[in-house]
Design a protein around this motif. Structure first.
Motif, mmCIF file in Angstrom:
data_model
loop_
_atom_site.group_PDB
_atom_site.id
_atom_site.type_symbol
_atom_site.label_atom_id
_atom_site.label_comp_id
_atom_site.label_asym_id
_atom_site.label_seq_id
_atom_site.Cartn_x
_atom_site.Cartn_y
_atom_site.Cartn_z
ATOM 1 N N THR A 1 -42.344 -29.656 -35.949
ATOM 2 C CA THR A 1 -41.582 -28.515 -36.440
ATOM 3 C C THR A 1 -40.835 -27.896 -35.270
ATOM 4 O O THR A 1 -41.190 -28.103 -34.102
ATOM 5 C CB THR A 1 -42.504 -27.452 -37.061
ATOM 6 N N THR A 2 -39.817 -27.133 -35.583
ATOM 7 C CA THR A 2 -39.058 -26.461 -34.532
ATOM 8 C C THR A 2 -39.964 -25.526 -33.746
ATOM 9 O O THR A 2 -39.920 -25.480 -32.516
ATOM 10 C CB THR A 2 -37.891 -25.660 -35.145
ATOM 11 N N ARG A 3 -40.807 -24.805 -34.477
ATOM 12 C CA ARG A 3 -41.737 -23.878 -33.813
ATOM 13 C C ARG A 3 -42.683 -24.638 -32.880
ATOM 14 O O ARG A 3 -42.921 -24.210 -31.752
ATOM 15 C CB ARG A 3 -42.540 -23.132 -34.886
ATOM 16 N N VAL B 1 -40.846 -25.751 -29.759
ATOM 17 C CA VAL B 1 -40.606 -24.621 -28.853
ATOM 18 C C VAL B 1 -41.887 -24.247 -28.108
ATOM 19 O O VAL B 1 -41.878 -24.034 -26.891
ATOM 20 C CB VAL B 1 -40.044 -23.402 -29.630
#
Length: 199
Positions: A4-6, A9
């Motif tokens: 996921t993007t989260r 990051v």
């Protein structure tokens, strides 16, 4: 495995902390080592096993390019062994933290989860140090240790370098992994609450 993007990051931030700590490796391995182990563990707990493995694989490579090491330059086989030790730590943390009860149900009580996490942290630290000690100290250094002499300013210093390396890749690994585990545990308690609120 879910990307996921989260998660990417969070992994990037933890990797940045890991790499930043390696600039202080020449000050003390007892400063850098625990931080590297902490980032691997937090990556597993906050993002997932893939995140911890990714940091565990990148960490020895970035450490080499940042601070250099005549030992690792002379014995490149040490890279996969260190990566393997980091992966062992990550897998142990993941396995015990997400382990289900005997009945097959996930036991979500705080006490049980905390005990399982502590078990995974301790066992992962011990297995990491044992693996690295067995392969590096008992196999790689005796087999390829003479290669290091050519990379030293004073080749006669080789016995002392090898003696230090034996401690660094066994006992020191255990101490820094356990210290990193303690730091990760203390950080994870409030971090878990924060991440749960954000969901």
């Amino acid at each position: 495995m879910k990307f996921t993007t989260r998660g990417l990051v969070q992994t990037g931030l933890l990797l940045a902390v890991c790499i930043a700590s390696q600039f202080f490796k020449n000050l003390s391995v007892y400063l850098t080592g625990p931080i590297v182990n902490t980032t691997i563990i937090l990556a597993v707990l906050a993002v997932g096993l893939w995140s911890g493995i990714l940091i565990g694989v990148i960490a020895p490579v970035s450490a080499f390019f940042i601070s250099g090491s005549p030992i690792m330059a002379a014995i490149p086989l040490m890279f996969p062994v260190i990566m393997g030790g980091n992966i062992i730590l990550a897998v142990c943390v993941q396995f015990f933290y997400t382990k289900k009860s005997v009945s097959g149900k996930s036991n979500t009580s705080k006490g049980c989860a905390s005990q399982r996490l502590i078990t995974g942290l301790i066992l992962g630290s011990v297995l990491k140090a044992a693996f690295m000690g067995a392969v590096i100290v008992l196999i790689l250094l005796p087999s390829f240790g003479s290669n290091i002499a050519a990379r030293l300013p004073k080749p006669e210093a080789l016995p002392g370098v090898l003696a230090t390396a034996r401690i660094t890749f066994s006992l020191t690994q255990l101490i820094t992994a356990l210290t990193g585990s303690l730091l990760a545990y203390l950080v994870w308690i409030p971090l878990k609450k924060y991440l749960e609120k954000g969901d």
